[in-house]
Design an enzyme around this catalytic site. Sequence first.
Site, PDB file in Angstrom:
ATOM      1  N   LYS A 176       0.875  -1.181   0.000  1.00 21.35           N
ATOM      2  CA  LYS A 176       0.000   0.000   0.000  1.00 21.35           C
ATOM      3  C   LYS A 176       0.911   1.229   0.000  1.00 21.35           C
ATOM      4  CE  LYS A 176      -1.940   2.985   2.092  1.00 21.35           C
ATOM      5  NZ  LYS A 176      -1.741   4.417   1.773  1.00 21.35           N
ATOM      6  N   CYS A 285      13.713  10.549   6.716  1.00 19.47           N
ATOM      7  CA  CYS A 285      13.537  10.086   8.102  1.00 19.47           C
ATOM      8  C   CYS A 285      14.815  10.237   8.898  1.00 19.47           C
ATOM      9  CB  CYS A 285      13.083   8.639   8.091  1.00 19.47           C
ATOM     10  SG  CYS A 285      14.118   7.602   7.067  1.00 19.47           S
ATOM     11  N   GLU A 384       9.949  16.154  14.822  1.00 15.70           N
ATOM     12  CA  GLU A 384      10.376  15.989  13.430  1.00 15.70           C
ATOM     13  C   GLU A 384       9.605  16.975  12.541  1.00 15.70           C
ATOM     14  OE1 GLU A 384       9.003  12.404  11.389  1.00 15.70           O
ATOM     15  OE2 GLU A 384      11.038  12.120  10.656  1.00 15.70           O
TER      16      GLU A 384
HETATM   17  P1  NAD Z   1       2.320   8.568   7.484  1.00 17.95           P
HETATM   18  O1  NAD Z   1       2.470   7.843   8.767  1.00 17.95           O
HETATM   19  O2  NAD Z   1       1.361   9.685   7.411  1.00 17.95           O
HETATM   20  O3  NAD Z   1       1.886   7.563   6.326  1.00 17.95           O
HETATM   21  C1  NAD Z   1       2.638   6.426   5.998  1.00 17.95           C
HETATM   22  C2  NAD Z   1       1.744   5.419   5.315  1.00 17.95           C
HETATM   23  O4  NAD Z   1       0.757   4.962   6.234  1.00 17.95           O
HETATM   24  C3  NAD Z   1       0.978   5.959   4.111  1.00 17.95           C
HETATM   25  O5  NAD Z   1       0.934   4.968   3.106  1.00 17.95           O
HETATM   26  C4  NAD Z   1      -0.425   6.203   4.680  1.00 17.95           C
HETATM   27  O6  NAD Z   1      -1.438   6.143   3.729  1.00 17.95           O
HETATM   28  C5  NAD Z   1      -0.525   5.048   5.646  1.00 17.95           C
HETATM   29  N1  NAD Z   1      -1.518   5.219   6.721  1.00 17.95           N
HETATM   30  C6  NAD Z   1      -2.017   6.378   7.233  1.00 17.95           C
HETATM   31  N2  NAD Z   1      -2.896   6.105   8.212  1.00 17.95           N
HETATM   32  C7  NAD Z   1      -2.943   4.764   8.335  1.00 17.95           C
HETATM   33  C8  NAD Z   1      -3.650   3.888   9.200  1.00 17.95           C
HETATM   34  N3  NAD Z   1      -4.488   4.331  10.123  1.00 17.95           N
HETATM   35  N4  NAD Z   1      -3.432   2.566   9.072  1.00 17.95           N
HETATM   36  C9  NAD Z   1      -2.566   2.085   8.162  1.00 17.95           C
HETATM   37  N5  NAD Z   1      -1.879   2.871   7.301  1.00 17.95           N
HETATM   38  C10 NAD Z   1      -2.059   4.195   7.391  1.00 17.95           C
HETATM   39  O7  NAD Z   1       3.780   9.021   7.078  1.00 17.95           O
HETATM   40  P2  NAD Z   1       4.208   9.874   5.788  1.00 17.95           P
HETATM   41  O8  NAD Z   1       3.818  11.292   6.021  1.00 17.95           O
HETATM   42  O9  NAD Z   1       3.775   9.180   4.548  1.00 17.95           O
HETATM   43  O10 NAD Z   1       5.803   9.734   5.857  1.00 17.95           O
HETATM   44  C11 NAD Z   1       6.594  10.536   6.646  1.00 17.95           C
HETATM   45  C12 NAD Z   1       7.045   9.788   7.883  1.00 17.95           C
HETATM   46  O11 NAD Z   1       7.695   8.574   7.499  1.00 17.95           O
HETATM   47  C13 NAD Z   1       8.074  10.571   8.656  1.00 17.95           C
HETATM   48  O12 NAD Z   1       7.790  10.504  10.032  1.00 17.95           O
HETATM   49  C14 NAD Z   1       9.371   9.845   8.348  1.00 17.95           C
HETATM   50  O13 NAD Z   1      10.365  10.007   9.322  1.00 17.95           O
HETATM   51  C15 NAD Z   1       8.915   8.437   8.214  1.00 17.95           C
HETATM   52  N6  NAD Z   1       9.874   7.656   7.421  1.00 17.95           N
HETATM   53  C16 NAD Z   1      10.666   6.736   8.068  1.00 17.95           C
HETATM   54  C17 NAD Z   1      11.606   6.001   7.354  1.00 17.95           C
HETATM   55  C18 NAD Z   1      12.514   5.014   8.058  1.00 17.95           C
HETATM   56  O14 NAD Z   1      13.178   4.245   7.376  1.00 17.95           O
HETATM   57  N7  NAD Z   1      12.583   4.997   9.378  1.00 17.95           N
HETATM   58  C19 NAD Z   1      11.723   6.184   5.976  1.00 17.95           C
HETATM   59  C20 NAD Z   1      10.906   7.105   5.349  1.00 17.95           C
HETATM   60  C21 NAD Z   1       9.977   7.837   6.087  1.00 17.95           C
END
Ligand code: NAD
Length: 491
Positions: A176, A285, A384
């Site tokens: 997803k 991240c 962040e």
């Molecule tokens: P997000 O948590 O908003 O969304 C991530 C994913 O989760 C998306 O596909 C979204 O549609 C989905 N999602 C949202 N609500 C959900 C729910 N209730 N249940 C299941 N899935 C759901 O994050 P974002 O804004 O897309 O990404 C940014 C974040 O990702 C930042 O905090 C960043 O640090 C983190 N990140 C971490 C890494 C790592 O390797 N540690 C890498 C990239 C990004």
Amino acid sequence: MRERLFIDGRWEWPALGGTLPVFNPATEEVIHHAPAGTAADVDRAVAAARRAFAGGFGATTGAERAVWLEAIAEGIAARRDELARLEVLDNGKPLPEALWDIDDAAGCFSLYAEMARDLDHRQGEAVAVPDARFTCRVRRVPVGVAGQIIPWNYPLLMAAWKVAPALAAGATMVLKPSELTPLTALELAAIAAEIGLPPGVLNVVTGTGPEAGAPLAAHPGVEKLAFTGSVPTGAAVMRAGAQAIKNVSLELGGKSPFVVFADSDLDAAVEWVMFGIFWNQGQVCSATSRLLVEAPLAGRLLERLVCEARKIRIGDGLAQGTLLGPLVSRAQHEKVAGFVARARAAGIRLVTGGGRPRDRERGFFFEPTIFHDVPQDAELWREEVFGPVLAVRTFRDEAEAVALANDTRFGLAAAVMSADVARARRVAARLRAGIVWINCSQPTFSEAPWGGMKQSGIGRELGEWGLENYLEVQQITEYTSPAPWGWYLRK
Ligand code: NAD
């Protein structure tokens, strides 16, 4: 650009027929309407993944899977330029960075092809047990069906980090992608179809978090949840997984420190500090978003950072020479602007940037921004931002640097720079982060473990650790003695 979901090896319209507008963040124009999957589509996709797993993929050899993995790597490489351009249109990042991502994604599939082969050689390793009547062997078996949920900052690369090890392990999956950047994950599905990956092994359901992500996380047919994204969503995914005791791995956010000692080479410090916070518009991240600089160097380093930050060429990611593209979305722009506004209102010293560049009326552009003397308890120091915003403060000695660096609920990455390598290594060993860089920031290798301590996550991706995410360990213990066991049936 694809209009349908990829389920069971076929392109399927979403059950409810919904679409998601996809914006080019550089122009704010809608460039596509992607399919909006919902619970019914997730159901179909999970059912397909279960059939594929039970129907044979789960029992393939690593060598067989390696052939598919290599073919996907070649498929990505063959479409390198097209995929990189799509990534720029979708995410906004500068084209050279997108090309990097596509190359890394292909490299990730190649690496896991090798690992899939190695897995065959490692099967059945003996475990010494202290009873000669038994032999004990260990097999690594695929975890079953994985639900993989990824963010928007490295759309295809984040997909590769999850899909490649899962395929190598023999798992089947439902991916997803983020609703903000669904384009290249659907192209990955197209490549999987072209190379003849069996139907149902990889399913791609685009859609929003609540409508597609949440049903996937809660689905009883999914054994493994692999999530990358923010801490609150990670917690929601973990809660959903807890109900059915799913195997959950989480890659979450960070507020990573970069400790720069006064003996550091100034040019090197400028280069790596800037790379650490401004590449991918700071939407990384592991971005080293907290700069801790030893007091004697602070003035000179800050002056250079300000000067170089102002020179960064901001523009459309497809334009020649762009070093900083737009943020991914209007919401992300508002979020970053909110952090900056609150920091300014709190009286924190803004030394450069702070908002939309004057010559960019359209597009979600945000200037490279630096704040100095950021208090330890300030939101800007602790939370962040996920944008090109650097928070700086000084330190007096090594002990203070380590204490400040570790004073965070996150623990994804950290960096330290010093001409004294022994000191840099000593400090590195004391930093509570899953990834520590010495005299650099951000280099990432698919061979090495990636992931965080504390609230930055659970588990590690990439390398052999990424493969373990999709494997169960199975012991097979065999009674090999010709003599009867003779517990109940004594002779
Ligand atoms: P997000 O948590 O908003 O969304 C991530 C994913 O989760 C998306 O596909 C979204 O549609 C989905 N999602 C949202 N609500 C959900 C729910 N209730 N249940 C299941 N899935 C759901 O994050 P974002 O804004 O897309 O990404 C940014 C974040 O990702 C930042 O905090 C960043 O640090 C983190 N990140 C971490 C890494 C790592 O390797 N540690 C890498 C990239 C990004």
